[in-house]
Design a protein around this motif. Structure first.
Motif, PDB file in Angstrom:
ATOM      1  N   UNK A  91       0.835  -1.213   0.000  1.00 25.67           N
ATOM      2  CA  UNK A  91       0.000   0.000   0.000  1.00 25.67           C
ATOM      3  C   UNK A  91       0.864   1.255   0.000  1.00 25.67           C
ATOM      4  N   UNK A  92       0.478   2.227  -0.810  1.00 21.38           N
ATOM      5  CA  UNK A  92       1.245   3.476  -0.934  1.00 21.38           C
ATOM      6  C   UNK A  92       0.546   4.585  -0.156  1.00 21.38           C
ATOM      7  N   UNK A  93       1.301   5.359   0.631  1.00 19.24           N
ATOM      8  CA  UNK A  93       0.698   6.412   1.457  1.00 19.24           C
ATOM      9  C   UNK A  93      -0.110   7.415   0.649  1.00 19.24           C
ATOM     10  N   UNK A  94       0.318   7.713  -0.584  1.00 23.86           N
ATOM     11  CA  UNK A  94      -0.386   8.724  -1.374  1.00 23.86           C
ATOM     12  C   UNK A  94      -1.755   8.254  -1.838  1.00 23.86           C
ATOM     13  N   UNK A  95      -2.038   6.941  -1.720  1.00 20.90           N
ATOM     14  CA  UNK A  95      -3.335   6.430  -2.139  1.00 20.90           C
ATOM     15  C   UNK A  95      -4.415   6.656  -1.091  1.00 20.90           C
ATOM     16  N   UNK A  96      -4.025   6.950   0.138  1.00 18.03           N
ATOM     17  CA  UNK A  96      -5.007   7.161   1.201  1.00 18.03           C
ATOM     18  C   UNK A  96      -5.287   8.649   1.377  1.00 18.03           C
ATOM     19  N   UNK A  97      -6.537   8.953   1.657  1.00 17.81           N
ATOM     20  CA  UNK A  97      -6.959  10.330   1.922  1.00 17.81           C
ATOM     21  C   UNK A  97      -8.212  10.278   2.781  1.00 17.81           C
ATOM     22  N   UNK A  98      -8.892  11.385   2.880  1.00 22.42           N
ATOM     23  CA  UNK A  98     -10.078  11.446   3.733  1.00 22.42           C
ATOM     24  C   UNK A  98     -11.162  10.496   3.234  1.00 22.42           C
ATOM     25  N   UNK A  99     -11.359  10.447   1.929  1.00 20.16           N
ATOM     26  CA  UNK A  99     -12.419   9.600   1.371  1.00 20.16           C
ATOM     27  C   UNK A  99     -12.031   8.120   1.345  1.00 20.16           C
ATOM     28  N   UNK A 100     -10.742   7.823   1.279  1.00 21.41           N
ATOM     29  CA  UNK A 100     -10.266   6.431   1.261  1.00 21.41           C
ATOM     30  C   UNK A 100      -9.278   6.256   2.409  1.00 21.41           C
ATOM     31  N   UNK A 101      -9.732   5.771   3.559  1.00 25.60           N
ATOM     32  CA  UNK A 101      -8.844   5.606   4.714  1.00 25.60           C
ATOM     33  C   UNK A 101      -7.711   4.626   4.425  1.00 25.60           C
ATOM     34  N   UNK A 102      -6.654   4.727   5.223  1.00 25.30           N
ATOM     35  CA  UNK A 102      -5.484   3.871   5.036  1.00 25.30           C
ATOM     36  C   UNK A 102      -5.831   2.394   5.182  1.00 25.30           C
ATOM     37  N   UNK A 103      -6.788   2.089   6.075  1.00 21.64           N
ATOM     38  CA  UNK A 103      -7.190   0.700   6.258  1.00 21.64           C
ATOM     39  C   UNK A 103      -7.776   0.091   5.000  1.00 21.64           C
ATOM     40  N   UNK A 104      -8.576   0.846   4.281  1.00 21.48           N
ATOM     41  CA  UNK A 104      -9.151   0.354   3.034  1.00 21.48           C
ATOM     42  C   UNK A 104      -8.085   0.168   1.957  1.00 21.48           C
ATOM     43  N   UNK A 105      -7.096   1.033   1.963  1.00 22.92           N
ATOM     44  CA  UNK A 105      -5.993   0.900   0.994  1.00 22.92           C
ATOM     45  C   UNK A 105      -5.223  -0.387   1.261  1.00 22.92           C
ATOM     46  N   UNK A 106      -4.945  -0.669   2.539  1.00 22.88           N
ATOM     47  CA  UNK A 106      -4.234  -1.905   2.885  1.00 22.88           C
ATOM     48  C   UNK A 106      -5.053  -3.135   2.512  1.00 22.88           C
ATOM     49  N   UNK A 107      -6.358  -3.081   2.776  1.00 26.41           N
ATOM     50  CA  UNK A 107      -7.224  -4.216   2.436  1.00 26.41           C
ATOM     51  C   UNK A 107      -7.232  -4.474   0.937  1.00 26.41           C
ATOM     52  N   UNK A 108      -7.372  -3.417   0.160  1.00 23.55           N
ATOM     53  CA  UNK A 108      -7.395  -3.571  -1.295  1.00 23.55           C
ATOM     54  C   UNK A 108      -6.059  -4.095  -1.802  1.00 23.55           C
ATOM     55  N   UNK A 109      -4.959  -3.579  -1.266  1.00 19.89           N
ATOM     56  CA  UNK A 109      -3.631  -4.028  -1.691  1.00 19.89           C
ATOM     57  C   UNK A 109      -3.415  -5.494  -1.346  1.00 19.89           C
ATOM     58  N   UNK A 110      -3.871  -5.912  -0.160  1.00 20.86           N
ATOM     59  CA  UNK A 110      -3.721  -7.311   0.260  1.00 20.86           C
ATOM     60  C   UNK A 110      -4.496  -8.248  -0.658  1.00 20.86           C
ATOM     61  N   UNK A 111      -5.702  -7.862  -1.032  1.00 24.66           N
ATOM     62  CA  UNK A 111      -6.505  -8.725  -1.900  1.00 24.66           C
ATOM     63  C   UNK A 111      -5.920  -8.794  -3.311  1.00 24.66           C
ATOM     64  N   UNK A 112      -5.339  -7.712  -3.755  1.00 24.24           N
ATOM     65  CA  UNK A 112      -4.663  -7.735  -5.064  1.00 24.24           C
ATOM     66  C   UNK A 112      -3.442  -8.653  -4.997  1.00 24.24           C
ATOM     67  N   UNK A 113      -2.678  -8.541  -3.900  1.00 23.42           N
ATOM     68  CA  UNK A 113      -1.524  -9.417  -3.750  1.00 23.42           C
ATOM     69  C   UNK A 113      -1.949 -10.878  -3.712  1.00 23.42           C
ATOM     70  N   UNK A 114      -3.055 -11.174  -3.034  1.00 22.29           N
ATOM     71  CA  UNK A 114      -3.547 -12.552  -2.952  1.00 22.29           C
ATOM     72  C   UNK A 114      -3.911 -13.081  -4.338  1.00 22.29           C
ATOM     73  N   UNK A 115      -4.542 -12.253  -5.145  1.00 20.18           N
ATOM     74  CA  UNK A 115      -4.911 -12.696  -6.493  1.00 20.18           C
ATOM     75  C   UNK A 115      -3.669 -13.013  -7.318  1.00 20.18           C
ATOM     76  N   UNK A 116      -2.677 -12.141  -7.252  1.00 16.75           N
ATOM     77  CA  UNK A 116      -1.440 -12.397  -7.993  1.00 16.75           C
ATOM     78  C   UNK A 116      -0.682 -13.580  -7.396  1.00 16.75           C
ATOM     79  N   UNK A 117      -0.775 -13.754  -6.088  1.00 20.74           N
ATOM     80  CA  UNK A 117      -0.127 -14.888  -5.447  1.00 20.74           C
ATOM     81  C   UNK A 117      -0.715 -16.197  -5.954  1.00 20.74           C
ATOM     82  N   UNK A 118      -2.065 -16.260  -6.130  1.00 24.71           N
ATOM     83  CA  UNK A 118      -2.707 -17.474  -6.646  1.00 24.71           C
ATOM     84  C   UNK A 118      -2.092 -17.865  -7.986  1.00 24.71           C
TER      85      UNK A 118
END
Length: 440
Positions: free
Chosen positions: A101-128
């Motif tokens: 997760x990149x810090x610049x992707x998080x802001x008021x409308x997209x909290x850092x937690x949601x950025x980490x969740x999205x990044x983790x799920x993307x990593x999982x898909x590529x990991x598969x």
């Protein structure tokens, strides 16, 4: 032979199948499935082939790794096959950097937690995708268990739906290791490297995954290890049971830690606990610290062993997440046998001295497979045709195998055709028993 039995054009019987044929056919069609759905299933687990193979593998590895160190130049053999398997983790490390997760992707409308969740799920898909493609490259072409092994491995890195990780994921990786020996990909000479090299690569990658995506850790509240894993502590105690340069009570000494943490799993884990939680071992992991108050490492191992069986291998919350298939079967063992305990330290040396007069191949120190080999039924025995020699698989069979992989992934949520068909375009939406016979 049944006179009414019919044959196909090649002369293979295709009716009146045996129990073994039906079992093999079911594995081919369904793939790995969850088996523990109620507390009554824990009794079936205790009698299953997978349970006995798991205990045998843990015990054999514990005995084999004692006295060996984890260094840049290991004192144990590392085969070409083992190096190829380690390369899978090189790719997963690269994917982790790429999808952090990149810090610049998080802001008021997209909290850092949601950025980490999205990044983790993307990593999982590529990991598969990475796991199945790299296993296909790393493992010899005539292995018919790549998909099963891939299912175990891909479930070793947490849950993309609940965003947590725990002992069930570690157990899936243990199934993966055990399966590598069961189907003949790894041999007796790879036992130490699998425990000290390949498993260590897994442990360190999971540690990075947890830190990168802030995953929650799940565990049984009675477990003595307050961590996402248990085996590094168990095998860490076994590793130190011979020729240990320090006692259990010296583990938290700064001088000992700096001198030996690169060589021993136990110190590596303790060092990480203290640094990540900001305190002394007695403050951040009191139960583990208490276990380390006993005088010898074999005694530490026995205490951890009992706790692992009671609170991990017989935890319903852990086992309900575990999948079983052909290599790690939930079916009851046909001939119950006494499991050999992990003789450590002085006991190991005493038995070795008493066995010096045995024939070659019978001694305790002789290399042997940590689990029994599994002989898989050939497809022609239940599909009614003879598989062409020298050919891995056809595109049609490959697609059929991916169908049940997608079905398994869909049970967890977040599966998409792109996971298994990367060349196609698709729309993506974002103390029952105790080491039974292994007790002291």
């Amino acid at each position: 032979m049944n006179p009414e039995m019919s044959f196909n054009k090649l002369g293979y019987a295709v009716t009146d199948p045996t129990v073994q044929v039906l079992r093999a056919s079911a594995f081919m069609q369904n793939g790995p499935v969850k088996q523990v759905r109620s507390f009554e299933d824990l009794d079936r687990w205790a009698r299953s082939q997978a349970y006995h193979d798991t205990i045998a593998y843990i015990n054999h590895t514990s005995r084999a790794i004692q006295g060996h160190r984890m260094t840049r130049d290991p004192d144990f053999p590392v085969s070409v096959q083992m190096r190829r398997l380690c390369e899978i983790f090189d790719g997963l490390e690269h994917l982790l950097v790429e999808h952090s997760p990149k810090p610049e992707e998080s802001n008021i409308s997209v909290p850092a937690g949601q950025v980490r969740t999205r990044s983790y799920r993307i990593w999982m898909e590529h990991m598969f995708q990475h796991v199945f493609s790299k296993l296909d490259e790393a493992i010899k072409a005539n292995c018919k268990h790549i998909n099963e092994l891939g299912q175990y491995l891909r479930r070793s890195f947490g849950n993309s739906s609940s965003l947590d990780i725990g002992p069930a994921n570690e157990l899936m990786f243990l199934f993966f290791l055990c399966g590598l020996f069961r189907c003949g990909i790894l041999g007796a000479q790879d036992t130490v490297a699998a425990g000290l090299l390949l498993f260590n690569r897994y442990t360190h990658l999971v540690r990075r995954v947890i830190a990168t995506y802030s995953l929650q850790i799940t565990k049984d509240p009675m477990c003595s290890i307050d961590d996402y894993c248990f085996l590094p502590y168990l095998w860490g105690a076994a590793q130190l049971s011979l020729d240990s340069p320090f006692s259990p009570m010296q583990c938290d000494q700064a001088k000992v830690m700096e001198s030996h943490k690169q060589d021993y799993m136990m110190l590596d884990m303790i060092d990480h606990l203290q640094k990540s939680r900001g305190g002394q071992l007695s403050q951040v992991a009191f139960q583990l610290w208490s276990l380390l108050s006993v005088p010898t490492w074999p005694q530490v191992y026995r205490g951890l062993e009992r706790n692992y069986i009671d609170n991990v291998l017989f935890s319903f919350e852990t086992l309900e997440q575990v999948i079983f298939c052909e290599l790690m079967s939930f079916e009851a063992i046909t001939m119950p046998r006494q499991l050999e305990r992990a003789y450590l330290g002085p006991q190991y040396l005493d038995r070795r001295e008493n066995e010096e007069d045995l024939e070659p191949g019978q001694g305790l120190w002789e290399p042997s497979l940590p689990v029994s080999r599994y002989i898989s039924m050939e497809p022609e025995s239940f599909l009614g045709f003879q598989e062409p020699k020298g050919q891995w698989r056809s595109d049609d069979s490959e697609e059929d195998e991916r169908l049940w992989m997608m079905r398994q992934a869909a049970d967890e949520g977040g599966a998409s055709p792109a996971m298994f068909f990367p060349d196609r375009t698709a729309t993506q939406n974002d103390s029952v028993t105790s080491f039974a016979t292994n007790g002291p």
